[in-house]
Design a protein around this motif. Structure first.
Motif, PDB file in Angstrom:
ATOM      1  N   LEU A  85     -15.448 -91.554  60.770  1.00 55.17           N
ATOM      2  CA  LEU A  85     -15.577 -92.058  59.401  1.00 55.17           C
ATOM      3  C   LEU A  85     -16.743 -91.376  58.671  1.00 55.17           C
ATOM      4  CD1 LEU A  85     -14.962 -95.878  59.957  1.00 55.17           C
ATOM      5  CD2 LEU A  85     -13.476 -94.280  58.703  1.00 55.17           C
ATOM      6  N   ILE A  86     -17.836 -91.149  59.409  1.00 56.54           N
ATOM      7  CA  ILE A  86     -18.980 -90.460  58.807  1.00 56.54           C
ATOM      8  C   ILE A  86     -18.570 -89.052  58.359  1.00 56.54           C
ATOM      9  CG2 ILE A  86     -21.224 -89.400  59.314  1.00 56.54           C
ATOM     10  CD1 ILE A  86     -21.831 -91.855  61.086  1.00 56.54           C
ATOM     11  N   ALA A  87     -17.833 -88.344  59.224  1.00 58.16           N
ATOM     12  CA  ALA A  87     -17.368 -86.994  58.878  1.00 58.16           C
ATOM     13  C   ALA A  87     -16.445 -87.049  57.657  1.00 58.16           C
ATOM     14  CB  ALA A  87     -16.643 -86.388  60.079  1.00 58.16           C
ATOM     15  N   LYS A  88     -15.604 -88.061  57.620  1.00 61.59           N
ATOM     16  CA  LYS A  88     -14.664 -88.226  56.498  1.00 61.59           C
ATOM     17  C   LYS A  88     -15.414 -88.486  55.196  1.00 61.59           C
ATOM     18  CE  LYS A  88     -11.080 -91.399  54.864  1.00 61.59           C
ATOM     19  NZ  LYS A  88     -10.309 -92.620  55.188  1.00 61.59           N
ATOM     20  N   TYR A  89     -16.381 -89.440  55.265  1.00 62.52           N
ATOM     21  CA  TYR A  89     -17.117 -89.809  54.051  1.00 62.52           C
ATOM     22  C   TYR A  89     -18.008 -88.663  53.581  1.00 62.52           C
ATOM     23  CZ  TYR A  89     -15.633 -94.592  55.146  1.00 62.52           C
ATOM     24  OH  TYR A  89     -14.887 -95.721  55.413  1.00 62.52           O
ATOM     25  N   THR A  90     -18.574 -87.917  54.523  1.00 68.56           N
ATOM     26  CA  THR A  90     -19.428 -86.783  54.171  1.00 68.56           C
ATOM     27  C   THR A  90     -18.623 -85.721  53.429  1.00 68.56           C
ATOM     28  OG1 THR A  90     -20.845 -87.177  56.090  1.00 68.56           O
ATOM     29  CG2 THR A  90     -20.954 -84.985  55.069  1.00 68.56           C
ATOM     30  N   GLU A  91     -17.410 -85.469  53.904  1.00 76.01           N
ATOM     31  CA  GLU A  91     -16.536 -84.490  53.238  1.00 76.01           C
ATOM     32  C   GLU A  91     -16.139 -84.970  51.849  1.00 76.01           C
ATOM     33  OE1 GLU A  91     -12.249 -82.240  53.965  1.00 76.01           O
ATOM     34  OE2 GLU A  91     -13.143 -83.469  55.553  1.00 76.01           O
ATOM     35  N   GLN A  92     -15.897 -86.285  51.744  1.00 77.15           N
ATOM     36  CA  GLN A  92     -15.512 -86.853  50.442  1.00 77.15           C
ATOM     37  C   GLN A  92     -16.644 -86.748  49.426  1.00 77.15           C
ATOM     38  OE1 GLN A  92     -14.193 -90.846  51.221  1.00 77.15           O
ATOM     39  NE2 GLN A  92     -12.164 -90.197  51.974  1.00 77.15           N
ATOM     40  N   GLN A  93     -17.894 -86.768  49.921  1.00 75.98           N
ATOM     41  CA  GLN A  93     -19.040 -86.673  49.007  1.00 75.98           C
ATOM     42  C   GLN A  93     -19.052 -85.325  48.255  1.00 75.98           C
ATOM     43  OE1 GLN A  93     -22.393 -87.573  51.607  1.00 75.98           O
ATOM     44  NE2 GLN A  93     -22.785 -89.464  50.449  1.00 75.98           N
ATOM     45  N   ASN A  94     -18.431 -84.310  48.874  1.00 77.25           N
ATOM     46  CA  ASN A  94     -18.410 -82.993  48.245  1.00 77.25           C
ATOM     47  C   ASN A  94     -17.454 -82.934  47.058  1.00 77.25           C
ATOM     48  OD1 ASN A  94     -20.250 -81.946  50.130  1.00 77.25           O
ATOM     49  ND2 ASN A  94     -18.574 -81.475  51.586  1.00 77.25           N
ATOM     50  N   ASN A  95     -16.623 -83.989  46.945  1.00 77.36           N
ATOM     51  CA  ASN A  95     -15.612 -83.974  45.878  1.00 77.36           C
ATOM     52  C   ASN A  95     -15.730 -85.170  44.933  1.00 77.36           C
ATOM     53  OD1 ASN A  95     -14.254 -81.633  46.969  1.00 77.36           O
ATOM     54  ND2 ASN A  95     -13.478 -82.988  48.601  1.00 77.36           N
ATOM     55  N   VAL A  96     -16.881 -85.823  44.932  1.00 76.53           N
ATOM     56  CA  VAL A  96     -17.037 -86.988  44.054  1.00 76.53           C
ATOM     57  C   VAL A  96     -17.177 -86.553  42.590  1.00 76.53           C
ATOM     58  CG1 VAL A  96     -18.051 -88.424  45.847  1.00 76.53           C
ATOM     59  CG2 VAL A  96     -19.524 -87.013  44.408  1.00 76.53           C
ATOM     60  N   ARG A  97     -16.816 -87.514  41.688  1.00 76.78           N
ATOM     61  CA  ARG A  97     -16.872 -87.201  40.275  1.00 76.78           C
ATOM     62  C   ARG A  97     -18.115 -87.743  39.592  1.00 76.78           C
ATOM     63  NH1 ARG A  97     -11.017 -89.553  39.037  1.00 76.78           N
ATOM     64  NH2 ARG A  97     -11.816 -90.993  40.622  1.00 76.78           N
ATOM     65  N   ASN A  98     -18.775 -88.695  40.286  1.00 77.91           N
ATOM     66  CA  ASN A  98     -19.976 -89.268  39.665  1.00 77.91           C
ATOM     67  C   ASN A  98     -20.916 -89.808  40.759  1.00 77.91           C
ATOM     68  OD1 ASN A  98     -19.033 -92.010  40.363  1.00 77.91           O
ATOM     69  ND2 ASN A  98     -17.516 -91.627  38.715  1.00 77.91           N
ATOM     70  N   ASN A  99     -22.113 -90.199  40.321  1.00 78.24           N
ATOM     71  CA  ASN A  99     -23.125 -90.685  41.248  1.00 78.24           C
ATOM     72  C   ASN A  99     -22.721 -92.010  41.904  1.00 78.24           C
ATOM     73  OD1 ASN A  99     -24.796 -88.516  40.801  1.00 78.24           O
ATOM     74  ND2 ASN A  99     -25.944 -89.513  39.158  1.00 78.24           N
ATOM     75  N   ARG A 100     -21.970 -92.791  41.160  1.00 72.09           N
ATOM     76  CA  ARG A 100     -21.572 -94.102  41.710  1.00 72.09           C
ATOM     77  C   ARG A 100     -20.707 -93.911  42.947  1.00 72.09           C
ATOM     78  NH1 ARG A 100     -17.334 -97.347  41.076  1.00 72.09           N
ATOM     79  NH2 ARG A 100     -16.409 -96.043  39.440  1.00 72.09           N
ATOM     80  N   GLU A 101     -19.755 -92.991  42.877  1.00 72.20           N
ATOM     81  CA  GLU A 101     -18.904 -92.724  44.039  1.00 72.20           C
ATOM     82  C   GLU A 101     -19.736 -92.144  45.186  1.00 72.20           C
ATOM     83  OE1 GLU A 101     -15.617 -90.260  43.009  1.00 72.20           O
ATOM     84  OE2 GLU A 101     -14.729 -91.728  41.644  1.00 72.20           O
ATOM     85  N   TYR A 102     -20.685 -91.286  44.852  1.00 72.79           N
ATOM     86  CA  TYR A 102     -21.529 -90.671  45.873  1.00 72.79           C
ATOM     87  C   TYR A 102     -22.373 -91.730  46.587  1.00 72.79           C
ATOM     88  CZ  TYR A 102     -24.745 -87.378  48.054  1.00 72.79           C
ATOM     89  OH  TYR A 102     -25.481 -86.649  48.973  1.00 72.79           O
ATOM     90  N   ASP A 103     -22.959 -92.638  45.783  1.00 77.14           N
ATOM     91  CA  ASP A 103     -23.788 -93.696  46.375  1.00 77.14           C
ATOM     92  C   ASP A 103     -22.956 -94.635  47.240  1.00 77.14           C
ATOM     93  OD1 ASP A 103     -25.975 -92.688  45.131  1.00 77.14           O
ATOM     94  OD2 ASP A 103     -25.929 -94.093  43.440  1.00 77.14           O
ATOM     95  N   SER A 104     -21.731 -94.913  46.787  1.00 77.71           N
ATOM     96  CA  SER A 104     -20.847 -95.798  47.563  1.00 77.71           C
ATOM     97  C   SER A 104     -20.525 -95.178  48.919  1.00 77.71           C
ATOM     98  CB  SER A 104     -19.554 -96.055  46.786  1.00 77.71           C
ATOM     99  OG  SER A 104     -18.663 -96.832  47.552  1.00 77.71           O
ATOM    100  N   LEU A 105     -20.236 -93.889  48.930  1.00 76.62           N
ATOM    101  CA  LEU A 105     -19.952 -93.199  50.188  1.00 76.62           C
ATOM    102  C   LEU A 105     -21.205 -93.133  51.070  1.00 76.62           C
ATOM    103  CD1 LEU A 105     -17.687 -90.317  48.850  1.00 76.62           C
ATOM    104  CD2 LEU A 105     -16.976 -92.145  50.396  1.00 76.62           C
ATOM    105  N   SER A 106     -22.359 -92.951  50.443  1.00 75.83           N
ATOM    106  CA  SER A 106     -23.624 -92.914  51.203  1.00 75.83           C
ATOM    107  C   SER A 106     -23.848 -94.234  51.928  1.00 75.83           C
ATOM    108  CB  SER A 106     -24.803 -92.615  50.254  1.00 75.83           C
ATOM    109  OG  SER A 106     -24.685 -91.311  49.721  1.00 75.83           O
ATOM    110  N   LYS A 107     -23.534 -95.340  51.227  1.00 77.82           N
ATOM    111  CA  LYS A 107     -23.678 -96.666  51.848  1.00 77.82           C
ATOM    112  C   LYS A 107     -22.728 -96.826  53.038  1.00 77.82           C
ATOM    113  CE  LYS A 107     -25.348 -99.132  47.759  1.00 77.82           C
ATOM    114  NZ  LYS A 107     -25.040-100.165  46.747  1.00 77.82           N
ATOM    115  N   GLU A 108     -21.500 -96.308  52.886  1.00 73.25           N
ATOM    116  CA  GLU A 108     -20.526 -96.397  53.985  1.00 73.25           C
ATOM    117  C   GLU A 108     -21.013 -95.577  55.186  1.00 73.25           C
ATOM    118  OE1 GLU A 108     -17.907 -98.125  54.490  1.00 73.25           O
ATOM    119  OE2 GLU A 108     -17.795 -99.076  52.522  1.00 73.25           O
ATOM    120  N   ILE A 109     -21.583 -94.393  54.885  1.00 74.36           N
ATOM    121  CA  ILE A 109     -22.101 -93.539  55.957  1.00 74.36           C
ATOM    122  C   ILE A 109     -23.272 -94.235  56.663  1.00 74.36           C
ATOM    123  CG2 ILE A 109     -23.358 -91.397  56.431  1.00 74.36           C
ATOM    124  CD1 ILE A 109     -21.655 -90.111  54.176  1.00 74.36           C
TER     125      ILE A 109
END
Length: 259
Positions: A85-109
């Motif tokens: 899941l960490i690998a998945k979320y880290t990869e998704q962070q490279n394609n986020v559209r805004n900071n909110r999505e990035y922060d949400s993925l960071s919390k999941e990681i």
């Protein structure tokens, strides 16, 4: 205290006293045979109880070990899942559209990293517990083997002693049963009750040196005469045992008594 029972008039008191004393002689001989066995029967029983307890303990520890091994495997699987899941979320962070999505993925990681830390902690705890349980199983199995060897040895000893005395004991038991068959139930019950409460298993004792053969309390001359006459059943006023004269089994004494 003298006790004169209301006995069956068809059988002379002297015969009842003789039967009681004969029974006492036979059961005392059986007691001697049991004494030869000493504490072996109890030791065998104790070892059997120990073995049963150790077997149960080993079984419980084995179940605990299986549970711990399963828990460790589950935690390792959870770690792999979190890493994926960490690998998945880290990869998704490279394609986020805004900071909110990035922060949400960071919390999941971060959450999955905490899950990994928790699983690592649990694995260490389970592994330590597992080592303790395995050590306990090994120790219990060693004790179990020792107890089983002791049991086999004690059983052989007991079997050898029992074999040596079995025939004699059976003869005595049969003789005791025959004698019991001619003693009225109430007297037999009294005999067994006194025997159970007597430390040396003596219900019927002879007068020895003017004293009770059971507790050695002095017996007055008149009481001794009553005992020798065999006209009533007399018990020791101190210990409650049935008293008979030392010549109770002499044939000539009995023949004179029956005249």
């Amino acid at each position: 205290m003298n006790t004169q029972h209301q006995e069956d008039k068809s059988v002379p008191i002297s015969e009842k006293l003789k039967a009681l004393y004969e029974l006492q002689t036979v059961v005392s001989d059986i007691d001697k045979i049991k004494t030869l066995r000493g504490e072996l029967p109890l030791e065998v029983q104790d070892l059997e109880d120990d073995i049963a307890g150790l077997t149960t303990r080993v079984g419980n520890y084995s179940d605990d070990i299986k549970t711990l091994e399963t828990s460790i495997a589950n935690r390792k699987a959870a770690i792999k899942e979190s890493e994926a899941l960490i690998a998945k979320y880290t990869e998704q962070q490279n394609n986020v559209r805004n900071n909110r999505e990035y922060d949400s993925l960071s919390k999941e990681i971060e959450f999955q990293k905490l899950e990994i830390e928790l699983s690592d902690k649990r694995i260490k705890e389970f592994t330590a517990d597992l080592a303790t349980k395995k050590e306990a199983v090994d120790s219990s199995k060693t004790q179990l083997t020792e107890r089983q060897e002791d049991l086999e040895r004690k059983k052989r000893e007991l079997e050898e002693i029992t074999a040596e005395t079995k025939i004699e004991e059976e003869k005595l038991k049969n003789k005791a049963e025959k004698i019991e068959g001619i003693i009225e139930p109430r007297l037999l019950t009294a005999f067994k009750r006194i025997r159970k409460n007597a430390r040396n298993g003596l219900s019927v004792v002879t007068v020895q040196r003017d004293a009770c053969g059971g507790c050695f309390a002095k017996i007055p001359p008149q009481r001794q005469m009553d005992i020798a006459n065999r006209k009533k059943i007399i018990v020791c006023e101190y210990c409650g045992r049935i008293l008979v004269d030392k010549d109770i089994l002499e044939p000539e004494q009995l023949s004179e008594e029956s005249k």
